[in-house]
Motif scaffolding. Structure first.
Motif, PDB file in Angstrom:
ATOM      1  N   ILE A   8      -8.945  -9.373   6.205  1.00  0.00           N
ATOM      2  CA  ILE A   8      -8.856  -8.404   5.105  1.00  0.00           C
ATOM      3  C   ILE A   8      -8.495  -9.116   3.800  1.00  0.00           C
ATOM      4  O   ILE A   8      -9.029  -8.793   2.733  1.00  0.00           O
ATOM      5  CB  ILE A   8      -7.817  -7.316   5.434  1.00  0.00           C
ATOM      6  CG1 ILE A   8      -8.275  -6.506   6.648  1.00  0.00           C
ATOM      7  CG2 ILE A   8      -7.616  -6.393   4.239  1.00  0.00           C
ATOM      8  CD1 ILE A   8      -7.253  -5.507   7.142  1.00  0.00           C
ATOM      9  N   ASP A   9      -7.588 -10.125   3.900  1.00  0.00           N
ATOM     10  CA  ASP A   9      -7.224 -10.890   2.708  1.00  0.00           C
ATOM     11  C   ASP A   9      -8.448 -11.535   2.075  1.00  0.00           C
ATOM     12  O   ASP A   9      -8.648 -11.477   0.856  1.00  0.00           O
ATOM     13  CB  ASP A   9      -6.209 -11.977   3.065  1.00  0.00           C
ATOM     14  CG  ASP A   9      -4.843 -11.411   3.423  1.00  0.00           C
ATOM     15  OD1 ASP A   9      -4.560 -10.265   3.004  1.00  0.00           O
ATOM     16  OD2 ASP A   9      -4.076 -12.087   4.119  1.00  0.00           O
ATOM     17  N   PHE A 161       3.348   2.570  -5.140  1.00  0.00           N
ATOM     18  CA  PHE A 161       3.708   1.324  -4.442  1.00  0.00           C
ATOM     19  C   PHE A 161       5.217   1.075  -4.514  1.00  0.00           C
ATOM     20  O   PHE A 161       5.855   0.779  -3.504  1.00  0.00           O
ATOM     21  CB  PHE A 161       2.945   0.156  -5.068  1.00  0.00           C
ATOM     22  CG  PHE A 161       3.334  -1.193  -4.509  1.00  0.00           C
ATOM     23  CD1 PHE A 161       2.712  -1.685  -3.372  1.00  0.00           C
ATOM     24  CD2 PHE A 161       4.323  -1.956  -5.119  1.00  0.00           C
ATOM     25  CE1 PHE A 161       3.075  -2.926  -2.855  1.00  0.00           C
ATOM     26  CE2 PHE A 161       4.691  -3.191  -4.613  1.00  0.00           C
ATOM     27  CZ  PHE A 161       4.062  -3.676  -3.476  1.00  0.00           C
ATOM     28  N   TRP A 162       5.772   1.186  -5.720  1.00  0.00           N
ATOM     29  CA  TRP A 162       7.205   0.930  -5.880  1.00  0.00           C
ATOM     30  C   TRP A 162       8.059   1.969  -5.155  1.00  0.00           C
ATOM     31  O   TRP A 162       9.093   1.630  -4.565  1.00  0.00           O
ATOM     32  CB  TRP A 162       7.562   0.905  -7.369  1.00  0.00           C
ATOM     33  CG  TRP A 162       7.200  -0.385  -8.034  1.00  0.00           C
ATOM     34  CD1 TRP A 162       6.085  -0.658  -8.779  1.00  0.00           C
ATOM     35  CD2 TRP A 162       7.940  -1.611  -7.989  1.00  0.00           C
ATOM     36  NE1 TRP A 162       6.083  -1.956  -9.200  1.00  0.00           N
ATOM     37  CE2 TRP A 162       7.220  -2.566  -8.739  1.00  0.00           C
ATOM     38  CE3 TRP A 162       9.144  -1.991  -7.406  1.00  0.00           C
ATOM     39  CZ2 TRP A 162       7.657  -3.878  -8.913  1.00  0.00           C
ATOM     40  CZ3 TRP A 162       9.582  -3.298  -7.579  1.00  0.00           C
ATOM     41  CH2 TRP A 162       8.846  -4.218  -8.317  1.00  0.00           C
ATOM     42  N   GLY A 168      11.173   2.307   1.866  1.00  0.00           N
ATOM     43  CA  GLY A 168      10.961   1.625   3.134  1.00  0.00           C
ATOM     44  C   GLY A 168       9.758   2.118   3.924  1.00  0.00           C
ATOM     45  O   GLY A 168       9.662   1.879   5.131  1.00  0.00           O
ATOM     46  N   PHE A 169       8.828   2.800   3.267  1.00  0.00           N
ATOM     47  CA  PHE A 169       7.641   3.346   3.935  1.00  0.00           C
ATOM     48  C   PHE A 169       6.392   2.496   3.725  1.00  0.00           C
ATOM     49  O   PHE A 169       5.295   2.894   4.117  1.00  0.00           O
ATOM     50  CB  PHE A 169       7.354   4.774   3.438  1.00  0.00           C
ATOM     51  CG  PHE A 169       8.418   5.767   3.783  1.00  0.00           C
ATOM     52  CD1 PHE A 169       9.026   5.753   5.033  1.00  0.00           C
ATOM     53  CD2 PHE A 169       8.834   6.710   2.860  1.00  0.00           C
ATOM     54  CE1 PHE A 169      10.009   6.670   5.362  1.00  0.00           C
ATOM     55  CE2 PHE A 169       9.816   7.634   3.170  1.00  0.00           C
ATOM     56  CZ  PHE A 169      10.416   7.616   4.437  1.00  0.00           C
ATOM     57  N   LEU A 170       6.557   1.346   3.099  1.00  0.00           N
ATOM     58  CA  LEU A 170       5.394   0.526   2.774  1.00  0.00           C
ATOM     59  C   LEU A 170       5.023  -0.360   3.962  1.00  0.00           C
ATOM     60  O   LEU A 170       5.643  -1.387   4.213  1.00  0.00           O
ATOM     61  CB  LEU A 170       5.671  -0.333   1.539  1.00  0.00           C
ATOM     62  CG  LEU A 170       4.478  -1.098   0.984  1.00  0.00           C
ATOM     63  CD1 LEU A 170       3.411  -0.140   0.462  1.00  0.00           C
ATOM     64  CD2 LEU A 170       4.912  -2.060  -0.129  1.00  0.00           C
ATOM     65  N   TYR A 176      -2.601  -2.410   2.058  1.00  0.00           N
ATOM     66  CA  TYR A 176      -4.019  -2.745   1.975  1.00  0.00           C
ATOM     67  C   TYR A 176      -4.863  -1.535   1.548  1.00  0.00           C
ATOM     68  O   TYR A 176      -5.789  -1.655   0.736  1.00  0.00           O
ATOM     69  CB  TYR A 176      -4.526  -3.265   3.314  1.00  0.00           C
ATOM     70  CG  TYR A 176      -4.172  -4.699   3.613  1.00  0.00           C
ATOM     71  CD1 TYR A 176      -4.386  -5.700   2.671  1.00  0.00           C
ATOM     72  CD2 TYR A 176      -3.647  -5.063   4.854  1.00  0.00           C
ATOM     73  CE1 TYR A 176      -4.060  -7.019   2.956  1.00  0.00           C
ATOM     74  CE2 TYR A 176      -3.330  -6.385   5.143  1.00  0.00           C
ATOM     75  CZ  TYR A 176      -3.538  -7.362   4.188  1.00  0.00           C
ATOM     76  OH  TYR A 176      -3.230  -8.659   4.468  1.00  0.00           O
ATOM     77  N   GLY A 177      -4.527  -0.382   2.125  1.00  0.00           N
ATOM     78  CA  GLY A 177      -5.314   0.823   1.845  1.00  0.00           C
ATOM     79  C   GLY A 177      -5.262   1.237   0.388  1.00  0.00           C
ATOM     80  O   GLY A 177      -6.301   1.507  -0.230  1.00  0.00           O
ATOM     81  N   THR A 178      -4.059   1.267  -0.177  1.00  0.00           N
ATOM     82  CA  THR A 178      -3.920   1.661  -1.584  1.00  0.00           C
ATOM     83  C   THR A 178      -4.542   0.617  -2.513  1.00  0.00           C
ATOM     84  O   THR A 178      -5.146   0.964  -3.532  1.00  0.00           O
ATOM     85  CB  THR A 178      -2.442   1.864  -1.951  1.00  0.00           C
ATOM     86  OG1 THR A 178      -1.677   0.709  -1.535  1.00  0.00           O
ATOM     87  CG2 THR A 178      -1.881   3.099  -1.295  1.00  0.00           C
ATOM     88  N   ALA A 179      -4.397  -0.666  -2.147  1.00  0.00           N
ATOM     89  CA  ALA A 179      -5.008  -1.732  -2.954  1.00  0.00           C
ATOM     90  C   ALA A 179      -6.530  -1.620  -2.942  1.00  0.00           C
ATOM     91  O   ALA A 179      -7.193  -1.846  -3.958  1.00  0.00           O
ATOM     92  CB  ALA A 179      -4.577  -3.100  -2.428  1.00  0.00           C
ATOM     93  N   LEU A 180      -7.090  -1.253  -1.780  1.00  0.00           N
ATOM     94  CA  LEU A 180      -8.544  -1.088  -1.671  1.00  0.00           C
ATOM     95  C   LEU A 180      -9.027   0.085  -2.523  1.00  0.00           C
ATOM     96  O   LEU A 180     -10.047  -0.006  -3.221  1.00  0.00           O
ATOM     97  CB  LEU A 180      -8.942  -0.870  -0.211  1.00  0.00           C
ATOM     98  CG  LEU A 180     -10.444  -0.692   0.053  1.00  0.00           C
ATOM     99  CD1 LEU A 180     -11.211  -1.940  -0.377  1.00  0.00           C
ATOM    100  CD2 LEU A 180     -10.685  -0.385   1.534  1.00  0.00           C
ATOM    101  N   ILE A 181      -8.263   1.184  -2.502  1.00  0.00           N
ATOM    102  CA  ILE A 181      -8.636   2.381  -3.277  1.00  0.00           C
ATOM    103  C   ILE A 181      -8.653   2.072  -4.773  1.00  0.00           C
ATOM    104  O   ILE A 181      -9.616   2.399  -5.484  1.00  0.00           O
ATOM    105  CB  ILE A 181      -7.672   3.545  -2.980  1.00  0.00           C
ATOM    106  CG1 ILE A 181      -7.889   4.054  -1.544  1.00  0.00           C
ATOM    107  CG2 ILE A 181      -7.892   4.690  -3.971  1.00  0.00           C
ATOM    108  CD1 ILE A 181      -6.837   5.042  -1.083  1.00  0.00           C
TER     109      ILE A 181
END
Length: 319
Positions: A8-9, A161-162, A168-170, A176-181
């Motif tokens: 994925i990276d 994200f922050w 502590g839910f990250l 990866y999902g939010t970065a892809l969106i």
């Protein structure tokens, strides 16, 4: 799991590199370095994220993964700079200077970027939000609208994200999902801008209504001389013509002028030619009287439309 995340990276590496290609196309096809730089900067931001992920897995050293500058601070200033809004131009210049100081500090001070990372992330969210508010007052063209939407989505992404990180839910899936969106949102907006600005033929879009609106626009500008106001924007012209800025942008894009800047500068250069012929004003004074903000912009546009410089044009006329 580790192998999958590494794949994925490298997928994100591929997405970032197509972003570099997109930025190159935007510059080559549209000749707008500010828009190209906007998408280039986001691609660099994406690369720094991938380096961080690889560093978390121990695949690269901390020098590369945790000690990279936060280029996202530049997104807001670049958005505002692309609109050429005179009233906030100083603000964009200050932002670029501050980023330069930040970059130099990181090169001179050991682990500077790593130590200031969290603070700079919060500052980035705040400053980009401020620049987005300023930019919202000048949104008119398709490009500025798409860039604003992309920045808005980026700010929302960073806030989420922050918050998730703090609570502590990250998880890696969420990361990866939010970065892809957000990556898809950014690059789709860039490709949309490129396609709608250049790759549709004028013949396919031109209509009799377009010709009527264009003729009305040209006549209004000729009579009103509103182009002499350096702060005159497409939303101002649309309001004067009592049509939407989106419709006006479409009409101009279908014409020989391509965009609002080109249209306005065409009238400004014509006006400057009259001043050069009929007055003894200095070139800088002619530029200002014609609606340009500075001599460099005037010289570049004058040469673009006439093939010569203002000084040489005046010299030829007076022979």
């Amino acid at each position: 799991m580790l192998f999958d995340s590494i794949i994925i990276d490298f997928l994100f590496f591929g997405i970032a590199f197509q972003g570099f290609f997109l930025a190159a196309l935007l510059y080559y096809k549209l000749k707008d370095w500010k828009v190209a730089a906007y998408y280039l900067v986001f691609s660099v931001v994406l690369i720094t994220w991938v380096l961080f992920w690889l560093g978390e897995k121990g695949l690269i050293g901390s020098v590369w993964s945790n000690n990279s500058p936060d280029f996202s601070i530049l997104l807001g200033p670049l958005l505002l700079a692309s609109m050429d809004m005179k009233k906030v131009k100083k603000l964009t210049h200050i932002a670029f200077i501050v980023f330069g100081v930040y970059l130099i500090s990181g090169l001179l001070i050991t682990d500077f970027f790593q130590k200031t990372g969290n603070y700079v992330g919060v500052v980035s969210i705040f400053l980009n939000s401020v620049f987005l508010v300023f930019a919202s007052k000048g949104i008119g063209s398709l490009g500025s609208r798409l860039m604003s939407y992309a920045l808005m989505a980026f700010i929302v992404y960073m806030v989420v994200f922050w918050l998730l990180s703090y609570l502590g839910f990250l998880t890696w899936i969420v990361d990866y999902g939010t970065a892809l969106i957000i990556s898809c949102f950014f690059y789709v907006s860039g490709h949309q801008y490129l396609i709608k600005s250049k790759f549709r033929t004028r013949a396919q879009k031109q209509t009799p209504e377009h010709n009527i609106i264009l003729e009305r626009t040209l006549l209004y500008l000729k009579k009103s001389q509103k182009y002499l106001d350096s702060d005159y924007r497409i939303i101002d012209l649309a309001r004067d013509l009592n049509i939407s800025d989106a419709q006006l942008s479409e009409v101009i894009r279908c014409s020989e002028y391509d965009n609002f800047k080109s249209l306005i500068n065409h009238f400004r250069v014509d006006h400057s030619k009259k001043l050069l012929r009929n007055s003894d004003l200095k070139v800088l004074a002619v530029a200002m009287e014609s609606g340009f903000n500075n001599k460099v912009s005037f010289n570049n546009n004058f040469k673009k439309y006439t093939g010569t410089s203002p000084a040489l044009y005046r010299e030829k006329i007076k022979r």
